[in-house]
Structure formats: structure tokens, C-alpha cells
Motif scaffolding. Structure first.
Motif, PDB file in Angstrom:
ATOM      1  N   HIS A 186       0.814  -1.218   0.000  1.00  0.00           N
ATOM      2  CA  HIS A 186       0.000   0.000   0.000  1.00  0.00           C
ATOM      3  C   HIS A 186       0.851   1.274   0.000  1.00  0.00           C
ATOM      4  O   HIS A 186       0.394   2.325  -0.450  1.00  0.00           O
ATOM      5  CB  HIS A 186      -0.968  -0.024   1.176  1.00  0.00           C
ATOM      6  N   ARG A 187       2.083   1.187   0.457  1.00  0.00           N
ATOM      7  CA  ARG A 187       2.980   2.347   0.342  1.00  0.00           C
ATOM      8  C   ARG A 187       3.228   2.672  -1.124  1.00  0.00           C
ATOM      9  O   ARG A 187       3.254   3.840  -1.520  1.00  0.00           O
ATOM     10  CB  ARG A 187       4.298   2.072   1.064  1.00  0.00           C
TER      11      ARG A 187
ATOM     12  N   GLU B  60      -0.042   4.074  -2.670  1.00  0.00           N
ATOM     13  CA  GLU B  60      -0.241   5.476  -2.284  1.00  0.00           C
ATOM     14  C   GLU B  60       0.651   6.402  -3.098  1.00  0.00           C
ATOM     15  O   GLU B  60       0.232   7.492  -3.510  1.00  0.00           O
ATOM     16  CB  GLU B  60       0.039   5.647  -0.796  1.00  0.00           C
TER      17      GLU B  60
ATOM     18  N   ARG C 247      -0.866   6.760  -6.513  1.00  0.00           N
ATOM     19  CA  ARG C 247      -2.048   7.623  -6.456  1.00  0.00           C
ATOM     20  C   ARG C 247      -1.671   9.092  -6.395  1.00  0.00           C
ATOM     21  O   ARG C 247      -2.376   9.949  -6.932  1.00  0.00           O
ATOM     22  CB  ARG C 247      -2.881   7.279  -5.210  1.00  0.00           C
TER      23      ARG C 247
ATOM     24  N   ASP D 241      -8.094   3.443   5.028  1.00  0.00           N
ATOM     25  CA  ASP D 241      -7.001   2.686   5.622  1.00  0.00           C
ATOM     26  C   ASP D 241      -7.307   2.198   7.033  1.00  0.00           C
ATOM     27  O   ASP D 241      -6.400   1.750   7.746  1.00  0.00           O
ATOM     28  CB  ASP D 241      -5.728   3.534   5.636  1.00  0.00           C
TER      29      ASP D 241
END
Length: 392
Positions: A21-22, A25, A28, A321
Motif C-alpha cells: 500500500h505504500r 499510495e 495515487r 485505511d
């Protein structure tokens, strides 16, 4: 900051495995929310909900003909491993899906409920008496593979072999194409013999249904691929979701206690675990030169769609999150979307709900003492490899 800070991602790096997810992100937040990497055969990776949904639902631009998330080349039409309906495109896709669908309707899945419940309760009770163990190897894998063996109609003592095949295909195969090829050969050889046997002597199981179904489109290769897909698509995905859910509860005592005390939360909790820990990333192949969020994708390029990234899109999910057991508005993509939405979603939900309930009945105060040490798998399926627990 460069325009595309997440370009060059490595799907199998320790950093990505631990926390993808890092990377999502970072993509994004970039000028264009699609990243590209030349690693492991190359791929494009959108991360927004709408973009992933569009890729998954648009077979005209993004073919499903290959399922490999890595590899030196993307298979040409008609090449590669045939595992219908996963690798099927319209117009053949519907017929390929219809072959398997009778065994995965809500009614058919409900009939499996007593077996799944009895197995889950037996496994959980034995582990509660032991007081410690690995909730993945000792529980999630055993429950999932036993259920699939029951549906396929194969002996339960083949469970270790099925787990070994799954690990070699999804954990090791993406980085070792020779090992993957040998594993595919073993699995197809196994099902080849069983399908021939069921054609001669049908039983009340899915393999017999596949072996004896009629239709001009049902080649021997198709029948083999259909058997293959049930084993591979239904194993690692489900045990990864169960493992992730129990890992979460084991080190979030407030969530554990809330669910143990109030089973009316179970339905929303299962959907939220699926959203938050969505295990599956699917692969598509661009059918033509096109533009994806401003980036030029060439015909034949691999495009990967991580449903976990879509499910944490803050533009779609409030407080994305944070895992909320009671989240009501939850249109997650854990099972995909459109024509390729997971055929086994009802079965996976049944297994996850039953597994969590049986586990909490047996060990309502269990703990995961060292959650940070858990290693996570990478590639097409993400889940905890092993999770040590104590019954509490």
C-alpha cells in the motif's frame, strides 16, 4: 519529485511484500495514477478504483488470455496455460463459466455448509487443546484444501500435495519458470488420469461433472483447465483471506472481542476483511495500443490490477485505511467485477465466515504475539505465509 515516482516497482521485493500500500499510495499521488515497471517481463499497474474496475470489465481492450503476473513474454492468443473461465474472453467466456457454475450457486454452496462447519470446528478444537500453533498451516490451509477436495471428489490424504502445488505455482513459480512448468505438468497429469476415470465411472462430484458434460466447446484441454482452475483459484486465495483475517483479530484485541461477543457483526466483518486484505491481483493483456490515465500502453503489454489497491481508494471508501468491522457501505472489489467476478465468491464467504466463527468459539482470547514478524506472499495472491498464535 519525478512525475512517476513508483515506476520500476518490484512485485516480489521484501518491501512490496510487506506493505504494497505504500507503493499504491505513491502511485495515487503521482501526476498520473498508473505505474510502469520493466521488471519480470514488464507491466503497467493502475491503482485507483475506477481504473482497476475499468480494466477488469473491458475485454475489448484488456484480454484475459494470460493469468501470469510475471514472465519474459505475454502469451499470444491461443497460447499459454488454458484455465477457463479465468483465461477466457467473450464470446467463449460465458460457456466456459456456465460449465462450473452449477457447483457454485448459493444453493450448492449452502449444501457444503455442514461439512465446512464440522471441519472448521474440529480443527479449531484440536488447536485450542494444543494451545499454540500456526493458524495458516494448521487451520486455514487445511480447511480450504479439505473443502476443495470434497467438491472435486479426491482423497483427503492428497491435501499436502495440493498445498505443495499451490505454493510452487503462486509463491515460487513466478520467479522460476522451469519450476512452474514442471508443476503445471504434474497437475495436468494428475487431473488427466482422474478425468478419464470419471468419464468411465461418474460419481457425484465436480470432476465427474466436468468429465461427462456435453458441448462442442468442451475439448480435452478445456476439461483439464477447468479442473486445474478449481484447485488453484480456490486454494491460496481463500486460505490467504482466512489467514489475514485471523492475523488481524489476533493482534487487534478490540476487534477480536467485539466479534467474539457479537456475532451479528460477522457479515459486515467478513466483507470488511475482504476489502482491507483483498488477496488477489489479476492480469490483463492490452489488445491494442491505448492510453491508460495518460500513459501509453502498447498492444501485448501486461496490465496488472491489484484489487487491494482499489479497495483502499480514499475517493471511494471513507477512512479507507482503517478496518471497521461494522462498515455498511462496502462495494469492494475483492472478488473482481463484471463477467469475470469470482465464480467461487459464495464458497469463499462461507469458508471465511465459518472459519472465523469456529475459531472464536474455540479460542475467543487468542493472540498473535509477534504480528510484525509475519512474512507476506507476493504476486497474484497476497496473504500471510505463517502466523504463530497462542490460544490465550
Amino acid at each position: 519529485m519525478t512525475p512517476f515516482p513508483a515506476d520500476g516497482y518490484d512485485l516480489f521485493s521484501p518491501e512490496f511484500s510487506k506493505d504494497p500500500h505504500r507503493t499504491y499510495e505513491a502511485v495515487r499521488a503521482s501526476a498520473c495514477p498508473v505505474a510502469h515497471s520493466d521488471r519480470l517481463g514488464g507491466s503497467w499497474m493502475p491503482v485507483r478504483f475506477d481504473d482497476i474496475r475499468s480494466v477488469a470489465r473491458n475485454p475489448e481492450d484488456y484480454s484475459s488470455r494470460t493469468s501470469e503476473i510475471t514472465g519474459p513474454t505475454v502469451a499470444e492468443p491461443g497460447g499459454g496455460l488454458l484455465i477457463p473461465p479465468i483465461t477466457s474472453d467473450p464470446p467463449e467466456h460465458k460457456a466456459h463459466r456456465d460449465l462450473l457454475m452449477p457447483w457454485f450457486t448459493p444453493k450448492a454452496v449452502a449444501a457444503r455448509g455442514p461439512f465446512v462447519r464440522a471441519k472448521a470446528e474440529s480443527l479449531a478444537a484440536a488447536l485450542a487443546e494444543r494451545g499454540e500453533g500456526d493458524l495458516v498451516a494448521d487451520f486455514a490451509q487445511n480447511l480450504t484444501v479439505a473443502t476443495l477436495a470434497r467438491i472435486l471428489g479426491v482423497p483427503i490424504d492428497l491435501q499436502p500435495t495440493f498445498i505443495d502445488w499451490t505454493v510452487r505455482m503462486f509463491r515460487l513459480g513466478p520467479l522460476d519458470t522451469d519450476l512452474r512448468a514442471r508443476t503445471v505438468h504434474e497437475i495436468l497429469g494428475f487431473f488427466d488420469g482422474l478425468l478419464a476415470e470419471r468419464a468411465r465411472d461418474p460419481r457425484d462430484d465436480l470432476l465427474s461433472h466436468i468429465a461427462t458434460a456435453e458441448g462442442d466447446h468442451l475439448t480435452h484441454k478445456h476439461r483439464l483447465g477447468s479442473a486445474f482452475v478449481i484447485l488453484l483459484a480456490g486454494a491460496d486465495t481463500t486460505w490467504s483471506a482466512i489467514g489475514a483475517g485471523l492475523w488481524h483479530l489476533g493482534h487487534h484485541p478490540a476487534d477480536r472481542d467485539a466479534l467474539a461477543a457479537d456475532r451479528s457483526l460477522m457479515d459486515t466483518a467478513v466483507e470488511e476483511i475482504l476489502r482491507y486484505y483483498a488477496p488477489v491481483t489479476v492480469t490483463r493483456t492490452a489488445t491494442r495500443d491505448l492510453t491508460l490515465c495518460g500513459r501509453g500502453v502498447r498492444a501485448g503489454d501486461r496490465v496488472i490490477a491489484p484489487f487491494a489497491a482499489a479497495n483502499r481508494d480514499p475517493g471511494v471508501f471513507e477512512d479507507a485505511d482503517t478496518l471497521r468491522l461494522g462498515r455498511r457501505r462496502n462495494r469492494h472489489l475483492a472478488f473482481g467485477t463484471g463477467a469475470h467476478r469470482c465464480i467461487g465468491s459464495s464458497l469463499a464467504r462461507l469458508e471465511l465466515k465459518t472459519a472465523l466463527g469456529a475459531w472464536l468459539d474455540a479460542m475467543p482470547r487468542f493472540e498473535v504475539p509477534d504480528p510484525g514478524s509475519v512474512r507476506w506472499t507476493s504476486g497474484a495472491v497476497r496473504g500471510p505465509e505463517a502466523v504463530a498464535f497462542v490460544s490465550g
